[in-house]
Motif scaffolding. Structure first.
Motif, PDB file in Angstrom:
ATOM      1  N   MET A 162       0.521  -1.240   0.346  1.00  0.00           N
ATOM      2  CA  MET A 162       0.020  -0.031  -0.173  1.00  0.00           C
ATOM      3  C   MET A 162       0.439   1.347   0.422  1.00  0.00           C
ATOM      4  SD  MET A 162      -2.937  -0.846  -0.070  1.00  0.00           S
ATOM      5  CE  MET A 162      -3.865   0.541   0.429  1.00  0.00           C
ATOM      6  N   CYS A 163       0.268   2.117  -0.854  1.00  0.00           N
ATOM      7  CA  CYS A 163       1.560   3.293  -0.866  1.00  0.00           C
ATOM      8  C   CYS A 163       0.365   4.551  -0.522  1.00  0.00           C
ATOM      9  CB  CYS A 163       1.440   3.562  -2.382  1.00  0.00           C
ATOM     10  SG  CYS A 163       2.321   5.953  -2.482  1.00  0.00           S
ATOM     11  N   GLY A 164       0.281   4.952   0.457  1.00  0.00           N
ATOM     12  CA  GLY A 164      -0.794   5.987   1.693  1.00  0.00           C
ATOM     13  C   GLY A 164      -2.131   5.070   1.219  1.00  0.00           C
ATOM     14  N   GLU A 165      -3.124   5.940   2.283  1.00  0.00           N
ATOM     15  CA  GLU A 165      -4.502   5.625   2.216  1.00  0.00           C
ATOM     16  C   GLU A 165      -5.235   4.333   1.521  1.00  0.00           C
ATOM     17  OE1 GLU A 165      -8.544   7.390   4.179  1.00  0.00           O
ATOM     18  OE2 GLU A 165      -6.521   8.709   3.464  1.00  0.00           O
ATOM     19  N   TYR A 166      -5.246   4.985  -0.331  1.00  0.00           N
ATOM     20  CA  TYR A 166      -6.135   4.301  -1.263  1.00  0.00           C
ATOM     21  C   TYR A 166      -5.266   3.478  -1.987  1.00  0.00           C
ATOM     22  CZ  TYR A 166      -9.843   7.161   0.656  1.00  0.00           C
ATOM     23  OH  TYR A 166     -10.307   7.790   1.662  1.00  0.00           O
ATOM     24  N   ILE A 167      -3.378   3.847  -2.544  1.00  0.00           N
ATOM     25  CA  ILE A 167      -3.123   3.368  -3.713  1.00  0.00           C
ATOM     26  C   ILE A 167      -2.457   1.602  -2.635  1.00  0.00           C
ATOM     27  CG2 ILE A 167      -1.269   3.625  -5.356  1.00  0.00           C
ATOM     28  CD1 ILE A 167      -1.977   6.411  -5.158  1.00  0.00           C
ATOM     29  N   LEU A 168      -3.221   1.035  -4.308  1.00  0.00           N
ATOM     30  CA  LEU A 168      -2.408  -0.547  -4.189  1.00  0.00           C
ATOM     31  C   LEU A 168      -1.067  -0.251  -5.453  1.00  0.00           C
ATOM     32  CD1 LEU A 168      -3.780  -4.040  -3.578  1.00  0.00           C
ATOM     33  CD2 LEU A 168      -1.819  -3.333  -4.643  1.00  0.00           C
ATOM     34  N   VAL A 169       0.183  -0.980  -5.032  1.00  0.00           N
ATOM     35  CA  VAL A 169       1.403  -0.780  -5.796  1.00  0.00           C
ATOM     36  C   VAL A 169       1.419  -2.173  -6.030  1.00  0.00           C
ATOM     37  CG1 VAL A 169       3.684   0.099  -6.474  1.00  0.00           C
ATOM     38  CG2 VAL A 169       2.030   1.526  -5.446  1.00  0.00           C
ATOM     39  N   ALA A 170       1.683  -2.605  -7.498  1.00  0.00           N
ATOM     40  CA  ALA A 170       2.335  -4.351  -7.611  1.00  0.00           C
ATOM     41  C   ALA A 170       3.480  -3.994  -9.106  1.00  0.00           C
ATOM     42  CB  ALA A 170       1.797  -5.314  -8.419  1.00  0.00           C
ATOM     43  N   PRO A 171       4.604  -4.175  -8.170  1.00  0.00           N
ATOM     44  CA  PRO A 171       5.335  -3.363  -9.304  1.00  0.00           C
ATOM     45  C   PRO A 171       5.899  -5.158 -10.237  1.00  0.00           C
ATOM     46  CG  PRO A 171       6.294  -2.773  -7.103  1.00  0.00           C
ATOM     47  CD  PRO A 171       4.651  -3.578  -6.901  1.00  0.00           C
ATOM     48  N   LEU A 172       6.569  -4.815 -11.169  1.00  0.00           N
ATOM     49  CA  LEU A 172       6.432  -5.646 -12.097  1.00  0.00           C
ATOM     50  C   LEU A 172       8.200  -6.105 -12.174  1.00  0.00           C
ATOM     51  CD1 LEU A 172       4.223  -5.190 -15.005  1.00  0.00           C
ATOM     52  CD2 LEU A 172       4.902  -7.440 -13.654  1.00  0.00           C
ATOM     53  N   PHE A 173       8.875  -6.637 -12.713  1.00  0.00           N
ATOM     54  CA  PHE A 173      10.425  -6.819 -12.069  1.00  0.00           C
ATOM     55  C   PHE A 173      11.148  -7.548 -13.544  1.00  0.00           C
ATOM     56  CE2 PHE A 173       9.121  -8.124  -8.597  1.00  0.00           C
ATOM     57  CZ  PHE A 173       9.530  -7.056  -7.822  1.00  0.00           C
ATOM     58  N   ALA A 174      12.421  -7.019 -14.198  1.00  0.00           N
ATOM     59  CA  ALA A 174      12.780  -7.285 -15.685  1.00  0.00           C
ATOM     60  C   ALA A 174      12.134  -9.019 -16.121  1.00  0.00           C
ATOM     61  CB  ALA A 174      14.199  -7.071 -15.477  1.00  0.00           C
ATOM     62  N   GLY A 175      11.678  -9.112 -17.144  1.00  0.00           N
ATOM     63  CA  GLY A 175      11.320  -9.956 -17.990  1.00  0.00           C
ATOM     64  C   GLY A 175      10.214  -9.992 -17.541  1.00  0.00           C
ATOM     65  N   GLU A 176       9.278  -9.637 -17.288  1.00  0.00           N
ATOM     66  CA  GLU A 176       8.193 -10.019 -16.383  1.00  0.00           C
ATOM     67  C   GLU A 176       6.889  -8.675 -17.631  1.00  0.00           C
ATOM     68  OE1 GLU A 176       8.437 -11.443 -11.903  1.00  0.00           O
ATOM     69  OE2 GLU A 176       7.506  -9.949 -12.543  1.00  0.00           O
ATOM     70  N   SER A 177       6.273  -9.139 -17.368  1.00  0.00           N
ATOM     71  CA  SER A 177       4.877  -8.663 -18.125  1.00  0.00           C
ATOM     72  C   SER A 177       4.176  -8.754 -18.346  1.00  0.00           C
ATOM     73  CB  SER A 177       4.539  -9.009 -19.704  1.00  0.00           C
ATOM     74  OG  SER A 177       4.617 -10.700 -20.102  1.00  0.00           O
ATOM     75  N   SER A 178       3.531  -9.915 -17.095  1.00  0.00           N
ATOM     76  CA  SER A 178       1.780 -10.057 -16.167  1.00  0.00           C
ATOM     77  C   SER A 178       1.986 -10.379 -14.790  1.00  0.00           C
ATOM     78  CB  SER A 178       1.810 -11.075 -16.696  1.00  0.00           C
ATOM     79  OG  SER A 178       1.598 -12.182 -16.661  1.00  0.00           O
ATOM     80  N   ARG A 179       1.179 -10.603 -14.119  1.00  0.00           N
ATOM     81  CA  ARG A 179       2.023 -10.711 -12.750  1.00  0.00           C
ATOM     82  C   ARG A 179       0.183 -11.113 -11.851  1.00  0.00           C
ATOM     83  NH1 ARG A 179       3.709  -7.803  -8.201  1.00  0.00           N
ATOM     84  NH2 ARG A 179       2.559  -9.297  -7.009  1.00  0.00           N
ATOM     85  N   LYS A 180       0.459 -11.772 -10.689  1.00  0.00           N
ATOM     86  CA  LYS A 180      -1.085 -12.330  -9.878  1.00  0.00           C
ATOM     87  C   LYS A 180      -0.591 -10.604  -9.139  1.00  0.00           C
ATOM     88  CE  LYS A 180      -1.286 -17.110 -10.448  1.00  0.00           C
ATOM     89  NZ  LYS A 180      -1.204 -18.341 -10.132  1.00  0.00           N
ATOM     90  N   VAL A 181      -2.121 -10.563  -8.454  1.00  0.00           N
ATOM     91  CA  VAL A 181      -2.120  -9.265  -7.391  1.00  0.00           C
ATOM     92  C   VAL A 181      -3.370  -9.855  -6.374  1.00  0.00           C
ATOM     93  CG1 VAL A 181      -2.651  -7.055  -7.057  1.00  0.00           C
ATOM     94  CG2 VAL A 181      -1.619  -7.878  -9.185  1.00  0.00           C
ATOM     95  N   LEU A 182      -3.298  -9.741  -5.083  1.00  0.00           N
ATOM     96  CA  LEU A 182      -4.298 -10.104  -4.286  1.00  0.00           C
ATOM     97  C   LEU A 182      -4.943  -9.016  -3.707  1.00  0.00           C
ATOM     98  CD1 LEU A 182      -2.415 -12.972  -2.457  1.00  0.00           C
ATOM     99  CD2 LEU A 182      -4.400 -13.308  -3.762  1.00  0.00           C
ATOM    100  N   LEU A 183      -6.068  -8.760  -4.519  1.00  0.00           N
ATOM    101  CA  LEU A 183      -6.811  -7.300  -4.069  1.00  0.00           C
ATOM    102  C   LEU A 183      -7.899  -7.974  -2.642  1.00  0.00           C
ATOM    103  CD1 LEU A 183      -8.712  -6.324  -6.625  1.00  0.00           C
ATOM    104  CD2 LEU A 183      -6.920  -5.860  -6.157  1.00  0.00           C
ATOM    105  N   PRO A 184      -7.980  -6.920  -2.150  1.00  0.00           N
ATOM    106  CA  PRO A 184      -8.825  -6.996  -0.623  1.00  0.00           C
ATOM    107  C   PRO A 184     -10.061  -6.737  -1.120  1.00  0.00           C
ATOM    108  CG  PRO A 184      -6.498  -5.228  -0.407  1.00  0.00           C
ATOM    109  CD  PRO A 184      -6.972  -5.539  -1.545  1.00  0.00           C
ATOM    110  N   LYS A 185     -10.992  -6.873  -0.134  1.00  0.00           N
ATOM    111  CA  LYS A 185     -12.081  -7.074   0.166  1.00  0.00           C
ATOM    112  C   LYS A 185     -12.467  -5.519  -0.094  1.00  0.00           C
ATOM    113  CE  LYS A 185     -13.330 -10.701   2.876  1.00  0.00           C
ATOM    114  NZ  LYS A 185     -14.622 -11.760   3.999  1.00  0.00           N
ATOM    115  N   GLY A 186     -13.523  -5.348  -1.491  1.00  0.00           N
ATOM    116  CA  GLY A 186     -13.394  -4.117  -1.363  1.00  0.00           C
ATOM    117  C   GLY A 186     -13.517  -3.961  -3.460  1.00  0.00           C
TER     118      GLY A 186
END
Length: 711
Positions: free
Chosen positions: A564-588
């Motif tokens: 979490m970046c502050g109150e509202y923003i969720l950040v899911a970085p990508l790394f070299a060689g990646e074009s997609s990734r899984k992200v776990l979202l909280p409820k809501g």
């Protein structure tokens, strides 16, 4: 008679060893426990931080998080042993700036200030002896010694919840690490202070810890802009040329960092300008200031025999040298006085904005040994555990005396330094581990930057750049290779987009740091601290669950690559060689930051962004105040127009912070929180409003417009 006296003495000694911890509530939900004879020099006394008492007094009162009698302490061979209870399904977080793990249950950690060596064993840049439980409480051991933590590893015969013996040959659930119901701590001292922070949830406990340590730091606005560290032997003219290149390419830049070559001697240091490369440093600083750029200086505290202050400070230095330079005793008033005068005369008085305090962490083979002596009487071990904090305190105090905020870099920190304006960095390299460290930093009251390092490909350069935008310091630290933001033409436009985005996000980021200072909420924090997040509860071993095997909690899937970046923003970085990734979202409901489109609710999604994006999401009702893109942060009295974004379908509210951005006048009440509201009318249409400026309070905001991202 003699035998009776001996028996009585033995009984008295036994009772002394087994005496209970004396608990006293300091503030609502904050208890201090005292056992034996605690040392006078501790982590908190070294940091000398003052609790934000008024805020703490207003917090909701909570009960002690477990029966006090379940906390055991005793002396063993003159050293203190403490046992804290653990229950089934309880996870432990924190215990320093770890780079590879978020879950700490099942670990043995030797907390020891050191350069991070690639393994989470307790030796790290900030081995803060504070942990937080998934049950909503935190524990700090206030000792400046090397501490050993057995986090749910030791199994006592008299355990309250003993593990069931199993046969390895026939039982597939057999585990080489049986379930343990305690955190056991070994403190090499005849007593200790322990603080327990009870909250309504884990984040609340962390907030109380941060507030108890003075609140988080509030950097100057310019500290949240971009910084570029230049090559070590640059001249004054080359520094000016570098600044001009950033402007020509349209890349933001707020402060430049000079590496060792600014000094006449480094490793050890003179703290004096090299007259050949920098004949007139004051003129250089003035020229940069006209462009809206400040100067930050690398140094370490070890004093060259050729330094002008070498002879005067020598009586106040330690018994051992580092790179043949003396080690100033930063607990000795005379040593601090001499160093402070040198910093003031040669640097601060001509406008230097801050420091990069290097090599205050480790390695063992170049720092002083544990048996080193210092004139103040502080042991070599205690000095090692607190030296980075002492260096931060000294320099911060100089800027405070000028009523100017600073923001710098440091290689070591510890408990109690939460309110000092420094961000930790190191010479490690793994981008993935940098993100895990950022996740962990929120557990222990320190800041960490996943700096942009030299890269082999344009994609790696972009991926590093994208994640540093959502971090405490947007630092380009590729001085060794000389890589510039535009060095990879194939991604130069994407890099510029994110550089501009960092500047646009400044009102939001600055407000989140203000919350860190005033109410203790870490601006960057782990997903497990976000309400409604369930990702940490997924087991990985067949069909077993936490009820049948409670120890599984320690080996669950760790969510260590999104935050979490502050109150509202969720950040899911990508790394070299990646074009997609899984992200776990909280409820809501959650929405795409860039488009405002709905992406999911309390589920695992697969993000497939374009090459020029990393996954960033905003929770329903999220309000993100932004300003226009610019090359430098606003001047203290400059007004900026705001675009306030709203995401989702829910009504929203936000507290937008404002002050002059550079001084400590906010500590005297010269600040304001502006309320931002988004409401629905009877037809379901959204509209926004921001509270009016308050007379006599800062007002750096101009025109305000709302942008409703979700159509």
């Amino acid at each position: 008679m003699q035998k009776i006296l001996i028996i009585l003495l033995l009984l008295l000694c036994s009772q002394a060893k087994a005496q209970p911890i004396q608990w006293k509530e300091q503030y609502p939900g904050v208890w201090k426990g005292t056992f034996g004879q605690p040392e006078k020099y501790t982590l908190l006394s070294a940091a000398d931080s003052k609790p934000r008492a008024a805020t703490l007094e207003q917090l909701q009162s909570t009960d002690f998080p477990f029966p006090k009698m379940e906390v055991h302490a005793e002396l063993i061979d003159g050293k203190t042993y403490v046992r804290m209870p653990l229950t089934k399904n309880e996870q432990i977080y924190g215990l320093g700036l770890n780079f590879q793990t978020v879950h700490q249950r099942g670990k043995i950690l030797n907390l020891h200030v050191d350069h991070y060596g690639g393994k989470d064993n307790g030796r790290t840049h900030a081995p803060v002896p504070f942990y937080v439980s998934s049950k909503g409480y935190g524990v700090l051991v206030n000792s400046a010694q090397y501490l050993t933590y057995y986090v749910g590893t030791g199994v006592r015969k008299d355990a309250k919840e003993p593990a069931e013996p199993k046969d390895r040959n026939t039982d597939k659930s057999w585990n080489s690490r049986p379930y343990s119901d305690a955190v056991e701590i070994y403190i090499p001292a005849a007593g200790v202070e322990i603080y327990v922070f009870a909250g309504i949830n884990p984040l609340d406990a962390i907030k109380r810890y941060n507030l108890f340590c003075g609140g988080g730091t509030l950097p100057p606005r310019w500290g949240l802009g971009f910084t570029q560290r230049v090559q070590k032997l640059y001249t004054a003219q080359e520094v000016l040329n570098e600044a001009a290149q950033f402007e020509e390419h349209g890349f933001p830049l707020d402060f430049i960092g000079l590496e060792p070559g600014w000094q006449s001697r480094a490793y050890p240091c003179t703290f004096e300008w090299d007259k050949g490369r920098f004949p007139d440093p004051a003129a250089l600083i003035k020229k940069l200031a006209t462009k809206g750029i400040r100067l930050n200086l690398w140094t370490n505290p070890y004093i060259s025999p050729e330094a002008g202050i070498s002879k005067a400070i020598e009586p106040y230095t330690g018994s051992h040298t580092v790179w043949n330079g003396t080690v100033p005793d930063l607990n000795h008033p005379e040593a601090k006085k001499i160093l402070a005068k040198q910093f003031m005369d040669a640097q601060l008085n001509i406008g230097v904005s801050g420091y990069k305090m290097d090599e205050v962490d480790g390695y063992d083979y170049y720092l002083w040994p544990d048996m080193a002596k210092f004139p103040s009487g502080i042991s070599g071990i205690q000095m090692r555990q607190t030296y980075g904090v002492l260096a931060q305190k000294l320099t911060d105090s100089l800027y405070r005396n000028q009523n100017k905020r600073t923001y710098g870099l440091v290689r070591a920190s510890n408990a109690g330094a939460n309110n000092l304006p420094y961000v930790i960095y190191n010479d490690y390299y793994s981008h993935q581990d940098f993100i895990t460290a950022l996740v962990n930093s929120g557990f222990c009251g320190v800041l960490w930057t996943p700096e942009v390092r030299g890269s082999k490909t344009g994609q790696e350069w972009l991926r590093r750049f994208q994640s540093v935008v959502f971090s405490p310091m947007a630092m380009i630290n590729a001085w060794s290779s000389g890589t510039k933001p535009w060095s990879f033409p194939e991604v130069a436009d994407q890099v510029k987009y994110y550089a501009q985005l960092r500047m646009e996000l400044m009102p939001y980021l600055y407000s989140e740091f203000a919350k860190y200072h005033f109410d203790g909420t870490p601006p960057f924090r782990a997903m497990v601290l976000e309400e409604g997040f369930q990702g940490q509860a997924k087991a990985v071993a067949g069909n077993q669950d936490l009820e049948t095997n409670p120890y599984l909690e320690a080996v669950n899937r760790e969510v260590k690559d999104q935050y979490m970046c502050g109150e509202y923003i969720l950040v899911a970085p990508l790394f070299a060689g990646e074009s997609s990734r899984k992200v776990l979202l909280p409820k809501g409901n959650w929405y795409d930051f860039y488009t405002g489109k709905y992406v999911g609710n309390g589920e695992e999604i697969v993000a497939n962004p374009d090459m020029d994006r990393i996954p960033v999401y905003v929770k329903d009702g999220g309000i993100i105040p932004m300003m226009g893109s610019r090359l430098h942060t606003p001047l203290p009295n400059e007004k900026v127009d705001l675009t306030i974004r709203h995401y989702g379908e829910k009504e929203g509210n936000y507290q937008l912070y404002d002050d002059d951005g550079v001084s400590f006048d906010y500590e005297k009440g010269s600040y304001v929180w502006r309320r931002v509201l988004v409401k629905k009318d009877e037809k379901g249409s959204l509209s926004g409003e921001m509270s009016k400026p308050q007379p006599g309070k800062p007002n750096t905001f101009g025109r305000v417009q709302f942008e409703f991202m979700t159509k």
